[in-house]
Motif scaffolding. Sequence first.
Motif, mmCIF file in Angstrom:
data_model
loop_
_atom_site.group_PDB
_atom_site.id
_atom_site.type_symbol
_atom_site.label_atom_id
_atom_site.label_comp_id
_atom_site.label_asym_id
_atom_site.label_seq_id
_atom_site.Cartn_x
_atom_site.Cartn_y
_atom_site.Cartn_z
ATOM 1 N N THR A 91 0.850 -1.197 0.000
ATOM 2 C CA THR A 91 0.000 0.000 0.000
ATOM 3 C C THR A 91 0.889 1.252 0.000
ATOM 4 N N ASP A 92 0.391 2.281 -0.668
ATOM 5 C CA ASP A 92 1.133 3.537 -0.865
ATOM 6 C C ASP A 92 2.566 3.237 -1.321
ATOM 7 N N GLY A 93 2.656 2.692 -2.509
ATOM 8 C CA GLY A 93 3.954 2.231 -2.997
ATOM 9 C C GLY A 93 4.494 3.028 -4.170
ATOM 10 N N TYR A 94 5.689 2.627 -4.606
ATOM 11 C CA TYR A 94 6.292 3.213 -5.815
ATOM 12 C C TYR A 94 6.903 2.087 -6.646
ATOM 13 N N VAL A 95 7.072 2.370 -7.934
ATOM 14 C CA VAL A 95 7.840 1.489 -8.831
ATOM 15 C C VAL A 95 8.810 2.376 -9.585
ATOM 16 N N ALA A 96 10.080 1.994 -9.570
ATOM 17 C CA ALA A 96 11.095 2.777 -10.282
ATOM 18 C C ALA A 96 11.692 1.934 -11.404
ATOM 19 N N CYS A 97 11.922 2.594 -12.550
ATOM 20 C CA CYS A 97 12.441 1.891 -13.726
ATOM 21 C C CYS A 97 13.644 2.637 -14.289
ATOM 22 N N VAL A 98 14.543 1.877 -14.889
ATOM 23 C CA VAL A 98 15.604 2.481 -15.690
ATOM 24 C C VAL A 98 15.470 1.888 -17.089
ATOM 25 N N HIS A 99 15.173 2.772 -18.022
ATOM 26 C CA HIS A 99 14.886 2.357 -19.402
ATOM 27 C C HIS A 99 13.788 1.298 -19.403
ATOM 28 N N ASP A 100 14.077 0.089 -19.908
ATOM 29 C CA ASP A 100 12.961 -0.847 -20.072
ATOM 30 C C ASP A 100 12.831 -1.823 -18.902
ATOM 31 N N ARG A 101 13.544 -1.579 -17.811
ATOM 32 C CA ARG A 101 13.511 -2.540 -16.691
ATOM 33 C C ARG A 101 13.024 -1.910 -15.392
ATOM 34 N N ILE A 102 12.344 -2.714 -14.597
ATOM 35 C CA ILE A 102 12.025 -2.312 -13.224
ATOM 36 C C ILE A 102 13.315 -2.459 -12.417
ATOM 37 N N VAL A 103 13.640 -1.436 -11.621
ATOM 38 C CA VAL A 103 14.853 -1.558 -10.796
ATOM 39 C C VAL A 103 14.546 -1.568 -9.306
ATOM 40 N N ALA A 104 13.405 -1.030 -8.910
ATOM 41 C CA ALA A 104 13.084 -1.010 -7.480
ATOM 42 C C ALA A 104 11.596 -0.795 -7.310
ATOM 43 N N LEU A 105 11.062 -1.332 -6.209
ATOM 44 C CA LEU A 105 9.680 -1.026 -5.821
ATOM 45 C C LEU A 105 9.558 -1.232 -4.325
ATOM 46 N N GLY A 106 8.550 -0.611 -3.745
ATOM 47 C CA GLY A 106 8.359 -0.753 -2.309
ATOM 48 C C GLY A 106 7.443 0.335 -1.812
ATOM 49 N N PRO A 107 7.357 0.474 -0.486
ATOM 50 C CA PRO A 107 6.530 1.548 0.069
ATOM 51 C C PRO A 107 7.151 2.917 -0.226
ATOM 52 N N MET A 108 6.312 3.926 -0.391
ATOM 53 C CA MET A 108 6.804 5.286 -0.671
ATOM 54 C C MET A 108 7.847 5.725 0.352
ATOM 55 N N ALA A 109 7.646 5.297 1.598
ATOM 56 C CA ALA A 109 8.565 5.711 2.668
ATOM 57 C C ALA A 109 9.994 5.254 2.387
ATOM 58 N N GLU A 110 10.139 4.231 1.526
ATOM 59 C CA GLU A 110 11.491 3.709 1.244
ATOM 60 C C GLU A 110 12.047 4.187 -0.095
ATOM 61 N N LEU A 111 11.320 5.086 -0.768
ATOM 62 C CA LEU A 111 11.806 5.572 -2.068
ATOM 63 C C LEU A 111 13.128 6.324 -1.898
ATOM 64 N N ASP A 112 14.107 5.998 -2.712
ATOM 65 C CA ASP A 112 15.406 6.681 -2.685
ATOM 66 C C ASP A 112 15.295 7.942 -3.552
ATOM 67 N N GLU A 113 14.957 9.054 -2.895
ATOM 68 C CA GLU A 113 14.687 10.301 -3.626
ATOM 69 C C GLU A 113 15.919 10.775 -4.399
ATOM 70 N N ALA A 114 17.108 10.330 -3.959
ATOM 71 C CA ALA A 114 18.333 10.763 -4.647
ATOM 72 C C ALA A 114 18.367 10.279 -6.091
ATOM 73 N N GLN A 115 17.618 9.213 -6.397
ATOM 74 C CA GLN A 115 17.609 8.676 -7.763
ATOM 75 C C GLN A 115 16.573 9.359 -8.650
ATOM 76 N N VAL A 116 15.799 10.275 -8.040
ATOM 77 C CA VAL A 116 14.768 10.980 -8.807
ATOM 78 C C VAL A 116 15.344 12.340 -9.207
ATOM 79 N N THR A 117 15.581 12.491 -10.511
ATOM 80 C CA THR A 117 16.251 13.713 -10.976
ATOM 81 C C THR A 117 15.358 14.428 -11.992
ATOM 82 N N ALA A 118 15.887 15.487 -12.537
ATOM 83 C CA ALA A 118 15.122 16.230 -13.553
ATOM 84 C C ALA A 118 14.847 15.356 -14.762
#
Length: 428
Positions: A37-64
Motif C-alpha cells: 500500500t502507498d507504494g512506488y515502482v522505479a524503472c531504468v529504461h525498459d527494466r524495473i529496478v526497485a519497488l516498495g513503500p513510498m517511505a522507502e523511495l530513494d529520492e536521490a535517484q529521482v532527478t530532472a
Amino acid sequence: MSYTLLLRNCGQLLTLAPTSATGPLAGPDQADWPIITDGYVACVHDRIVALGPMAELDEAQVTAATRVVHAAGRVVLPGLVECHTHLVFGGNRAAEFQRKLRGESYLDILAGGGGILSTVRATRAAPDAELLAAALRHLAGFRRYGITTLEAKSGYGLDAETELRLLRVAREAGRRQPIRVVSTFLGAHVPGPEYPGRPADYLTMLARDVLPQLDPAEVPFVDIFCEEGAFSVAQARDYLTRARELGFGLKIHAEQLHELGGCEMAAALGAISIDHADYLSAAGAARIARATGGRTVAVLLPLVPLFLRQERYAPGRKFIDAGLPVALSTDFNPGSCPSKNLWLALSMACLKMGLTPREALAAVTINAAWAIGQQQQCGSLEPGKRADLLVLDVATAEEIPYWLGENPVRHVIIGGELMADDNGWENA
Ligand SMILES: N=CN[C@@H](CCC(=O)O)C(=O)O
Ligand SMILES: [Zn+2]
C-alpha cells in the motif's frame, strides 16, 4: 543511474510476485502474493529496478530526467499477459453469429463447411497487407485494455504456404508496435479443406512440410485442436510427440466441447498449457497437477462458452483446489470470441468459474506469463523484469472484477515507455 521512470503514490501495488515461487502459482499460492500500500515502482529504461513503500523511495535517484507518473492512490499492477489468441485472420463471422442466435451449434456450423473453414477461405483470399493492417488494429485494441504481451496463433491458413504467411504476418505485427508478440503454430486447427475425412494425412503433411521449416526460437509453441470434427487424442499425441522431438513447446485446445482426454494426454507429454478445459473433471485436473508437479497451466477461456451460448464453464475453483495452476485469456478469434476484453474474462472467471479476484489477477499476469514461457520477462513487478505496468482507475484489487465489462486502464507503460492512449481518462 537515476530513475528514468517513477510511478509514485500507488494506492495498491499488486506485485503478483510471491517470494518463493519457482513455478506457476498453484493452490493457495495463486491468491497469495503481496500488495504494497502507498507504494512506488522505479524503472531504468525498459527494466524495473526497485519497488516498495513510498517511505522507502530513494529520492536521490529521482532527478530532472526522471519521468514521474503520479498514481494518486490508484491500483498499479504488471501489464496483462494475453496467453491465447488467434490474432491473424481475414473477414469476420457476424453472419454466422446470427445463425448461432437462431440455435445452430458451433460444431454443426463447422461440419457444414462454415466456422473455422469460412475464416480460412477469407484468410487465404486476403493479401498480406490486409492481414497485417487488421492484426495491427487488433493489437492497438488489446493495448488499450492493458495487454503488454500477447500470444498469437496461426491456424486460419490450413495449407503450408498460408500457415507460414500467417506466422510471418504475426512476426511483422510484433515488430511494428510495442506489445510483445509470442507466436504459436496452430496449423493443426482442423484438417485443411483439401483433406476431407483424412485428418491423419493432413497432420503428416504438417509434420513433413511445415514443422521442419519453423525455428523454435521464433515460433516457440505448437498447438493442436483435439475435438470431434478436428483431431483425435491419438492423432494429437503423434503430432505433438513429433513437435516435441523438433524442440517446440506444446499446447493443446482440448476438452472444449467433450471429455476426450486430450488435456491429460498433452500434459503427460509435458505441454506448457492445456487450453479451454471446460469438460476437464476435477479428478482429471488433480491427476494432471500431480503428474506434472504443477508445471502445466490450465488456460481457461470464460468468454467462449458465453459467446457460444453454452452452460458449461471449466470448474476453475476445483482446478485451483486440486493444485492445477490456472491462467485466463479471451481466446480472441472471429468465431468463438471476438472480444479483446480480458477484464471481462477476469470478471466472468470470478462469476462462472469460482475464482477469487486475487486468483483471477494472477491468472491474467504471472500464470499467463508461465503459460507462454515469458515468466522471466513479465507478469509480475520485480526488479529485473520488463517495465510493463498499468495504472488503473480503481483504488483496490477487489474493484477490478466488480466493474463488469469496463476497461479500468488509465495508463499503459510498455518497456518503460508511457503509451499515448489514455482511454479518455484525462478528460473524465
Ligand atoms: N476451438 C478451436 N479454435 C478456436 C475457435 C476458432 C474459430 O471458431 O474460428 C477456439 O479456441 O475457440
Ligand atoms: Zn483458441
